[in-house]
Write a protein that holds these residues in place. Structure first.
Motif, short mmCIF file in Angstrom:
data_model
loop_
_atom_site.label_atom_id
_atom_site.label_comp_id
_atom_site.label_asym_id
_atom_site.label_seq_id
_atom_site.Cartn_x
_atom_site.Cartn_y
_atom_site.Cartn_z
N CYS A 411 48.99 73.50 116.68
CA CYS A 411 50.38 73.39 117.12
C CYS A 411 51.24 73.80 115.92
O CYS A 411 51.81 72.95 115.25
CB CYS A 411 50.71 72.00 117.62
SG CYS A 411 50.14 70.62 116.59
N ASN A 412 51.32 75.09 115.70
CA ASN A 412 51.96 75.63 114.49
C ASN A 412 53.45 75.87 114.62
O ASN A 412 54.14 76.10 113.62
CB ASN A 412 51.29 76.95 114.08
CG ASN A 412 49.89 76.74 113.51
OD1 ASN A 412 49.67 75.77 112.78
ND2 ASN A 412 48.96 77.61 113.85
N ASN A 413 53.97 75.86 115.84
CA ASN A 413 55.38 76.21 116.03
C ASN A 413 56.30 75.20 115.34
O ASN A 413 56.10 73.98 115.46
CB ASN A 413 55.71 76.26 117.52
CG ASN A 413 57.16 76.60 117.78
OD1 ASN A 413 57.72 77.48 117.13
ND2 ASN A 413 57.76 75.89 118.72
N GLN A 461 49.62 69.70 111.20
CA GLN A 461 48.60 69.64 110.15
C GLN A 461 49.14 69.07 108.83
O GLN A 461 48.42 69.01 107.84
CB GLN A 461 48.05 71.04 109.88
CG GLN A 461 49.11 72.01 109.36
CD GLN A 461 48.53 73.36 108.98
OE1 GLN A 461 47.36 73.45 108.64
NE2 GLN A 461 49.35 74.40 109.04
N TYR A 462 50.40 68.65 108.84
CA TYR A 462 51.04 68.26 107.58
C TYR A 462 50.60 66.87 107.13
O TYR A 462 50.55 65.92 107.90
CB TYR A 462 52.56 68.33 107.72
CG TYR A 462 53.03 69.73 108.07
CD1 TYR A 462 53.06 70.72 107.10
CD2 TYR A 462 53.41 70.05 109.36
CE1 TYR A 462 53.46 72.02 107.42
CE2 TYR A 462 53.82 71.34 109.68
CZ TYR A 462 53.83 72.32 108.70
OH TYR A 462 54.23 73.59 109.03
N ARG A 463 50.30 66.80 105.81
CA ARG A 463 49.90 65.55 105.19
C ARG A 463 50.75 65.33 103.96
O ARG A 463 51.44 66.23 103.48
CB ARG A 463 48.41 65.59 104.79
CG ARG A 463 47.46 65.81 105.95
CD ARG A 463 47.45 64.61 106.90
NE ARG A 463 46.43 64.75 107.94
CZ ARG A 463 46.64 65.35 109.11
NH1 ARG A 463 47.82 65.88 109.37
NH2 ARG A 463 45.68 65.42 110.01
N GLY A 466 49.62 67.90 100.96
CA GLY A 466 49.27 69.22 101.46
C GLY A 466 49.05 69.25 102.95
O GLY A 466 49.64 68.46 103.70
N THR A 467 48.20 70.14 103.39
CA THR A 467 47.92 70.29 104.82
C THR A 467 46.44 70.06 105.07
O THR A 467 45.63 69.95 104.15
CB THR A 467 48.32 71.69 105.32
OG1 THR A 467 47.57 72.67 104.57
CG2 THR A 467 49.80 71.92 105.14
N SER A 468 46.09 70.01 106.34
CA SER A 468 44.70 69.75 106.72
C SER A 468 44.31 70.73 107.81
O SER A 468 45.15 71.26 108.55
CB SER A 468 44.57 68.32 107.23
OG SER A 468 43.31 68.12 107.83
N ALA A 469 43.03 70.97 107.92
CA ALA A 469 42.53 71.81 109.01
C ALA A 469 42.59 71.07 110.34
O ALA A 469 42.46 71.68 111.40
CB ALA A 469 41.10 72.24 108.71
N TYR A 470 42.78 69.80 110.26
CA TYR A 470 42.86 68.98 111.46
C TYR A 470 44.31 68.88 111.93
O TYR A 470 45.20 68.51 111.16
CB TYR A 470 42.32 67.58 111.15
CG TYR A 470 42.48 66.59 112.28
CD1 TYR A 470 41.66 66.65 113.40
CD2 TYR A 470 43.46 65.61 112.22
CE1 TYR A 470 41.82 65.74 114.43
CE2 TYR A 470 43.62 64.70 113.25
CZ TYR A 470 42.78 64.78 114.35
OH TYR A 470 42.94 63.90 115.37
#
Length: 493
Positions: A411-413, A461-463, A466-470
């Motif tokens: 869900c990149n939008n 994917q935001y943490r 950083g970010t995650s593949a999940y």
């Protein structure tokens, strides 16, 4: 002389005969009257006896005041929304040809402390895509009921909060995503993550046919003075709870707000990853806001209490003990269940479906969509039966919160309203909840279609680091869409 005497005797005989006839007529008339009265009395006695007999039977055949519930195979109402009529008819018959009854007894209170809870954002989840009513009213009888239903339908058409549009609003959000640390879990505080775009925060929902007053926290707390608001459901219900806590405090530090979880038995159990819920009280207005974790709205109990690795019986026909125990203390109740009704979660949590105290091994209720449908209708029916006993309680069933996984599981939008900004459909996108509450005292809190337009507002994917593949395309950033759900709730109160 002899002739005269004969005449006298003749007249005497006539007089006697007339007297006898008159007496016979009187006796006959009296006899008929007595017979009629006797018959009427007998009929009245029979009616009275029949009425009393029926009245005496009512408590035995109808649900008790606690949580007893009966769903028999003879109730051929629109309880299920399977598009196939044959499947719908089959659903009305319980597995093993037994009636579905709610057992009021239970020694285990539903909790997540003993089960291995899996994240609700698994990509394996299926998509479950299948009028507000004053809860203080009792069902009228006869023609009054149809009149009330007509009034209700008219009112629904005039003010449908689910119809409307998203509009930009520079006054949003209600609280800072960098604050509200006491009530906002950091994984959902997207301002603390590596996300750089927060345009999703700057929109409000504007209903088409009704005024929705601006949410103002002090006014809301005054309105909820001496009242308790309870959310019972899964992690999306928990998000709505955390959202309301931040809205009611303005995201500010509020040390005067008391933790009253122990009053509701919500202390964290030994070995649990989280408590069964949270409860806080605003002392100025004596307003309590709480959440209880019940992802399926069914009662859970360990099958073998002596075995720590035992599976759990998920009783489809029994409400959580928490609801039975504390319902009388609630003034507003918001229920939800949706995304746990998949086999992967049942396997991971070691849940075994039970009905009438026995495991379900075959039949229509082995299908997850059918069993979710059954459970929602069962809960609404039970709650509707309880509302006359709690006239101050206003109950809502919140519709399903939509997920936005694309075909790659992402869900990149981050651009708002790319799929449109308006909802003009008449009915709810959650047909299971819509059908369940129809004709009951339970209100629908319809958030599905309006939330479906906000795919950019998920945690994604935001943490924090950083970010995650999940990708989490189920839960929302806070501040965010659950704030709007609470605006709609406040407007309907």
């Amino acid at each position: 002389m002899k002739t005269r005497n004969n005449h006298i005797l003749g007249w005497k005989q006539i007089y006697i005969a007339l007297i006898v006839l008159i007496l016979m007529a009187i006796l006959l008339r009296h006899s008929r009257k007595g017979s009629s009265e006797s018959t009427m009395s007998s009929s009245q006695d029979m009616f009275t006896e029949s009425s009393l007999s029926g009245a005496d039977q009512l408590p035995e055949s109808s649900p008790s005041g606690a949580d007893q519930f009966t769903e028999s195979s003879s109730s051929a109402e629109n309880h299920f929304t399977d598009p196939s009529q044959s499947a719908q008819d089959a659903l009305l018959v319980a597995p093993n040809n037994v009636s579905v009854s709610m057992n009021p007894e239970g020694t285990f209170e539903e909790t997540n402390s003993h089960a291995t809870m899996t994240e609700e954002t698994e990509n394996k989840e299926q998509n479950f895509d299948p009028p507000p009513r004053n809860s203080t009213m009792s069902h009228p009888s006869g023609n009054d009921k149809s009149d009330l239903e007509n009034t209700y339908s008219s009112k629904t058409q005039v003010c449908n909060y689910a119809q409307g549009r998203w509009v930009s609003d520079s006054q949003r959000p209600f609280y800072s995503g960098l604050g509200c640390k006491r009530w906002l879990p950091s994984p959902w505080a997207c301002r603390l993550t590596q996300r750089a775009d927060f345009s999703y925060e700057g929109y409000r929902w504007q209903p088409i046919n009704c005024e929705m007053p601006e949410f103002e926290r002090f006014a809301f707390l005054r309105k909820m003075q001496d009242k308790t608001i309870a959310f019972v459901g899964d992690s999306l219900g928990r998000q709505q709870f955390h959202s309301l806590m931040c809205m009611a405090t303005g995201g500010e530090e509020s040390p005067e707000v008391k933790d009253v979880a122990t009053e509701y038995g919500l202390a964290k159990r030994s070995g649990a990853i989280r408590p069964d819920g949270w409860a806080y009280r605003f002392p100025t207005t004596n307003t309590t806001i709480l959440f209880y974790w019940s992802s399926t709205l069914c009662r859970l109990e360990r099958i073998n209490n002596t075995d720590p690795d035992s599976s759990f019986a998920l009783h489809l026909d029994r409400v959580p003990t928490f609801l039975r125990k504390f319902l009388h203390r609630f003034d507003v109740l918001v229920l939800n269940t949706a995304h746990h009704w998949i086999k992967a979660k049942f396997i991971a949590n070691h849940w075994v479906m039970y009905l009438n105290g026995k495991p379900i091994k075959y039949g229509m209720l082995m299908d997850m969509m059918n069993v979710k449908n059954f459970t929602v209708h069962r809960m609404v029916k039970w709650l509707d039966s309880q509302l006359p006993l709690h006239p101050g309680l206003k109950a809502f069933f919140r519709t399903r919160s939509p997920r936005h996984f694309d075909n790659k599981g992402n869900c990149n939008n981050t651009t708002p309203l790319t799929g449109g900004s308006e909802v003009i459909q008449e009915g709810s996108s959650d047909k299971i909840v819509e059908t369940a509450v129809k004709g009951t005292r339970v209100n629908i809190l319809d958030i599905t279609a309006l939330s479906a337009l906000r795919d950019e507002a998920h945690k994604s994917q935001y943490r924090i680091f950083g970010t995650s593949a999940y990708y989490d395309c189920l839960h929302w950033c806070l501040p965010g869409i659950p704030d709007t759900w609470n605006e709609l709730l406040a407007a309907q109160l």
